[in-house]
Design an enzyme around this catalytic site. Structure first.
Site, PDB file in Angstrom:
ATOM      1  N   LYS A  71      34.000  54.739 -41.121  1.00  0.00           N
ATOM      2  CA  LYS A  71      35.438  54.658 -41.408  1.00  0.00           C
ATOM      3  C   LYS A  71      35.711  55.642 -42.541  1.00  0.00           C
ATOM      4  O   LYS A  71      35.124  55.511 -43.634  1.00  0.00           O
ATOM      5  CB  LYS A  71      35.840  53.240 -41.840  1.00  0.00           C
ATOM      6  CG  LYS A  71      35.153  52.110 -41.078  1.00  0.00           C
ATOM      7  CD  LYS A  71      35.648  51.937 -39.662  1.00  0.00           C
ATOM      8  CE  LYS A  71      34.823  50.898 -38.917  1.00  0.00           C
ATOM      9  NZ  LYS A  71      35.023  50.874 -37.474  1.00  0.00           N
ATOM     10  N   ASP A 115      27.008  39.119 -37.472  1.00  0.00           N
ATOM     11  CA  ASP A 115      28.364  39.050 -38.055  1.00  0.00           C
ATOM     12  C   ASP A 115      28.607  37.611 -38.492  1.00  0.00           C
ATOM     13  O   ASP A 115      28.174  36.672 -37.805  1.00  0.00           O
ATOM     14  CB  ASP A 115      29.417  39.466 -36.999  1.00  0.00           C
ATOM     15  CG  ASP A 115      30.710  39.972 -37.641  1.00  0.00           C
ATOM     16  OD1 ASP A 115      31.281  39.240 -38.472  1.00  0.00           O
ATOM     17  OD2 ASP A 115      31.125  41.087 -37.302  1.00  0.00           O
ATOM     18  N   ALA A 125      31.351  41.031 -34.276  1.00  0.00           N
ATOM     19  CA  ALA A 125      32.425  40.141 -33.807  1.00  0.00           C
ATOM     20  C   ALA A 125      33.738  40.906 -33.578  1.00  0.00           C
ATOM     21  O   ALA A 125      34.043  41.829 -34.326  1.00  0.00           O
ATOM     22  CB  ALA A 125      32.649  39.048 -34.858  1.00  0.00           C
ATOM     23  N   ASP A 133      24.412  38.928 -43.355  1.00  0.00           N
ATOM     24  CA  ASP A 133      24.950  40.171 -43.913  1.00  0.00           C
ATOM     25  C   ASP A 133      24.264  41.346 -43.211  1.00  0.00           C
ATOM     26  O   ASP A 133      23.027  41.459 -43.226  1.00  0.00           O
ATOM     27  CB  ASP A 133      24.653  40.190 -45.421  1.00  0.00           C
ATOM     28  CG  ASP A 133      25.162  41.469 -46.080  1.00  0.00           C
ATOM     29  OD1 ASP A 133      25.672  42.364 -45.366  1.00  0.00           O
ATOM     30  OD2 ASP A 133      25.049  41.568 -47.317  1.00  0.00           O
ATOM     31  N   GLY A 191      33.084  43.428 -28.698  1.00  0.00           N
ATOM     32  CA  GLY A 191      33.378  44.552 -27.796  1.00  0.00           C
ATOM     33  C   GLY A 191      32.181  45.480 -27.606  1.00  0.00           C
ATOM     34  O   GLY A 191      31.919  45.949 -26.497  1.00  0.00           O
ATOM     35  N   SER A 195      37.804  47.711 -29.105  1.00  0.00           N
ATOM     36  CA  SER A 195      36.730  48.532 -29.692  1.00  0.00           C
ATOM     37  C   SER A 195      35.648  48.866 -28.682  1.00  0.00           C
ATOM     38  O   SER A 195      34.889  49.818 -28.871  1.00  0.00           O
ATOM     39  CB  SER A 195      36.044  47.773 -30.821  1.00  0.00           C
ATOM     40  OG  SER A 195      36.841  47.726 -31.932  1.00  0.00           O
ATOM     41  N   ASP A 243      29.321  48.845 -36.317  1.00  0.00           N
ATOM     42  CA  ASP A 243      30.774  49.080 -36.402  1.00  0.00           C
ATOM     43  C   ASP A 243      31.352  48.288 -37.570  1.00  0.00           C
ATOM     44  O   ASP A 243      32.498  47.849 -37.527  1.00  0.00           O
ATOM     45  CB  ASP A 243      31.413  48.644 -35.061  1.00  0.00           C
ATOM     46  CG  ASP A 243      32.871  49.073 -34.933  1.00  0.00           C
ATOM     47  OD1 ASP A 243      33.265  50.049 -35.582  1.00  0.00           O
ATOM     48  OD2 ASP A 243      33.610  48.414 -34.179  1.00  0.00           O
TER      49      ASP A 243
HETATM   50  C1  SAM Z   1      35.809  46.544 -36.479  1.00  0.00           C
HETATM   51  S1  SAM Z   1      35.090  44.954 -36.491  1.00  0.00           S
HETATM   52  C2  SAM Z   1      33.866  45.091 -35.254  1.00  0.00           C
HETATM   53  C3  SAM Z   1      34.393  45.063 -33.867  1.00  0.00           C
HETATM   54  C4  SAM Z   1      33.305  44.984 -32.855  1.00  0.00           C
HETATM   55  N1  SAM Z   1      32.475  46.196 -32.840  1.00  0.00           N
HETATM   56  C5  SAM Z   1      33.882  44.800 -31.472  1.00  0.00           C
HETATM   57  O1  SAM Z   1      33.760  45.716 -30.663  1.00  0.00           O
HETATM   58  O2  SAM Z   1      34.405  43.722 -31.200  1.00  0.00           O
HETATM   59  C6  SAM Z   1      34.165  44.935 -37.938  1.00  0.00           C
HETATM   60  C7  SAM Z   1      33.294  43.721 -38.131  1.00  0.00           C
HETATM   61  O3  SAM Z   1      32.391  44.010 -39.183  1.00  0.00           O
HETATM   62  C8  SAM Z   1      32.070  42.774 -39.794  1.00  0.00           C
HETATM   63  N2  SAM Z   1      31.442  43.058 -41.092  1.00  0.00           N
HETATM   64  C9  SAM Z   1      31.951  43.705 -42.140  1.00  0.00           C
HETATM   65  N3  SAM Z   1      31.047  43.744 -43.150  1.00  0.00           N
HETATM   66  C10 SAM Z   1      29.948  43.093 -42.692  1.00  0.00           C
HETATM   67  C11 SAM Z   1      28.675  42.783 -43.248  1.00  0.00           C
HETATM   68  N4  SAM Z   1      28.342  43.175 -44.486  1.00  0.00           N
HETATM   69  N5  SAM Z   1      27.781  42.139 -42.477  1.00  0.00           N
HETATM   70  C12 SAM Z   1      28.086  41.754 -41.232  1.00  0.00           C
HETATM   71  N6  SAM Z   1      29.275  42.014 -40.655  1.00  0.00           N
HETATM   72  C13 SAM Z   1      30.204  42.663 -41.382  1.00  0.00           C
HETATM   73  C14 SAM Z   1      33.399  42.054 -39.853  1.00  0.00           C
HETATM   74  O4  SAM Z   1      33.192  40.645 -39.953  1.00  0.00           O
HETATM   75  C15 SAM Z   1      34.051  42.458 -38.521  1.00  0.00           C
HETATM   76  O5  SAM Z   1      33.853  41.473 -37.544  1.00  0.00           O
END
Ligand code: SAM
Length: 356
Positions: free
Chosen positions: A305, A240, A221, A260, A224, A190, A276
């Protein structure tokens, strides 16, 4: 005719295969805003579309902005099409059409669509590159960097579209694809999305991303996107509930907040918000709008998305959510969207309140 000699009334746009419908909606809408009407020629999953102008094509050449097209990877004004290129001499008909256009060029891009079928044409492209360039040089058709760029787009071994782009109003990359190197230390692929977003949206990345700035990365998380901030020495809160890459935490400029992303707010305003999170696009758009309206960040890059259906409508709605929220807060913000090469079923948004 648009643009004078030998130029046809059509626009060629490259896009991600599968997004031809969205790319078509985009150009039809942008053209209509400029008072131009026409129709689209597209084939599903072909990775490109044509917009054929019915009337008023000159306005497109003068006023259509590549940056306003969300789903297009490249904006090309067609010179013409050849659909029966002889295998023994492809060069002559191509050079004849170029000659007829009366145009000179800064550079030449030999291209295909970004599809598996088109990959078989890469040998042909490689073989053809040097003779074409030589032929252009011989006729003195290559000049300085301000001239239009020539695109030779092979649809098949016998079908080619010739066109030109304006280097100040087009993607700088062949096929509209940036060839970014995956950094060895990055914890996820990512990372390339944010790298591309910085290069695409920021006119001067070195001025917009300065050591000592602050950022919040929502949905960070494994890290990236945080990696791209850390490598520019930007102090980052990574939000995250999932685990972050330990090397990023060891950098000393990353704080991991297990929270959150929809509730988290920084104690002090930050320079950058990046987001993201895999979440409903309307929710993410509303969240980004809140941050900007509240003055919690100055600039934001965020990934939306897209749903499987009505994707273009979804983008329009997300833009409205942000614009309406900011209008209510009386905040002036510049917003742009693009489906970047590294985006899949998603697009990337950029919003800025400007820098002083
Ligand atoms: C596509 S991944 C992110 C990848 C990250 N940008 C990277 O480059 O490694 C999406 C992340 O969004 C987090 N996520 C989803 N809903 C969330 C929320 N309400 N609060 C915090 N994190 C959230 C998930 O735990 C997941 O780690």
């Amino acid at each position: 005719m648009i643009g004078g000699q030998g130029v046809s009334d059509a626009i060629l746009l490259y896009c991600r295969p599968g997004f031809e419908k969205e790319c078509a909606s985009d150009i039809v809408q942008q053209a209509a805003l400029l008072g131009v009407h026409g129709y689209v020629r597209a084939i599903k999953d072909a990775g490109h579309i044509r917009f054929v102008v019915a009337d008023g094509g000159a306005a497109l050449q003068d006023h259509l902005r590549f940056s306003d097209l969300i789903f297009a990877r490249q904006l090309i004004h067609q010179i013409g099409e050849i659909d029966n290129l002889p295998a023994h001499d492809r060069l002559s008909p191509i050079m004849a059409m170029i000659d007829q256009s009366g145009l000179r060029f800064s550079d030449v891009f030999m291209e295909t669509a970004d599809t598996n079928d088109a990959k078989s044409l890469s040998v042909l492209l490689r073989k053809f590159k040097v003779p074409l360039r030589r032929a252009l040089e011989k006729k003195d058709l290559l000049g300085n960097e301000h001239l239009p760029r020539l695109h030779v787009f092979f649809e098949s071994g016998t079908e080619v579209v010739l066109g030109f782009s304006n280097p100040r109003n087009a993607s700088p990359w062949p096929m509209g694809i940036p060839r970014l190197k995956f950094p060895a230390g990055a914890p996820s692929r990512s990372t390339l999305k944010l790298d591309e977003a910085f290069q695409f949206f920021l006119a001067h990345p070195d001025e917009a991303l300065v050591p000592g700035m602050t950022a919040v990365d929502l949905g960070a998380a494994p890290g990236g996107w945080t990696y791209q901030l850390v490598r520019r020495h930007i102090r980052t809160v990574a939000v995250d509930n999932g685990p972050m890459d330990s090397r990023l935490l060891d950098s000393g400029i990353v704080q991991h907040a297990r929270a959150d992303g929809f509730r988290y707010r920084p104690l002090k305003p930050v320079d950058w918000l990046v987001c993201d999170m895999v979440e409903q696009p309307h929710r993410v758009a509303a969240l980004v709008a809140d941050w900007l309206a509240e003055g919690a960040c100055r600039e934001a890059i965020f990934n939306l998305k897209l749903p499987m259906k009505k994707r273009y409508d979804c983008v329009t709605e997300c833009r409205s959510i942000i614009e309406e929220r900011l209008a209510k807060a009386d905040r002036r913000v510049v917003i742009a969207f693009k489906q970047l090469y590294h985006d899949r079923q998603e697009i990337t948004g950029y919003a800025t309140r400007g820098r002083s």
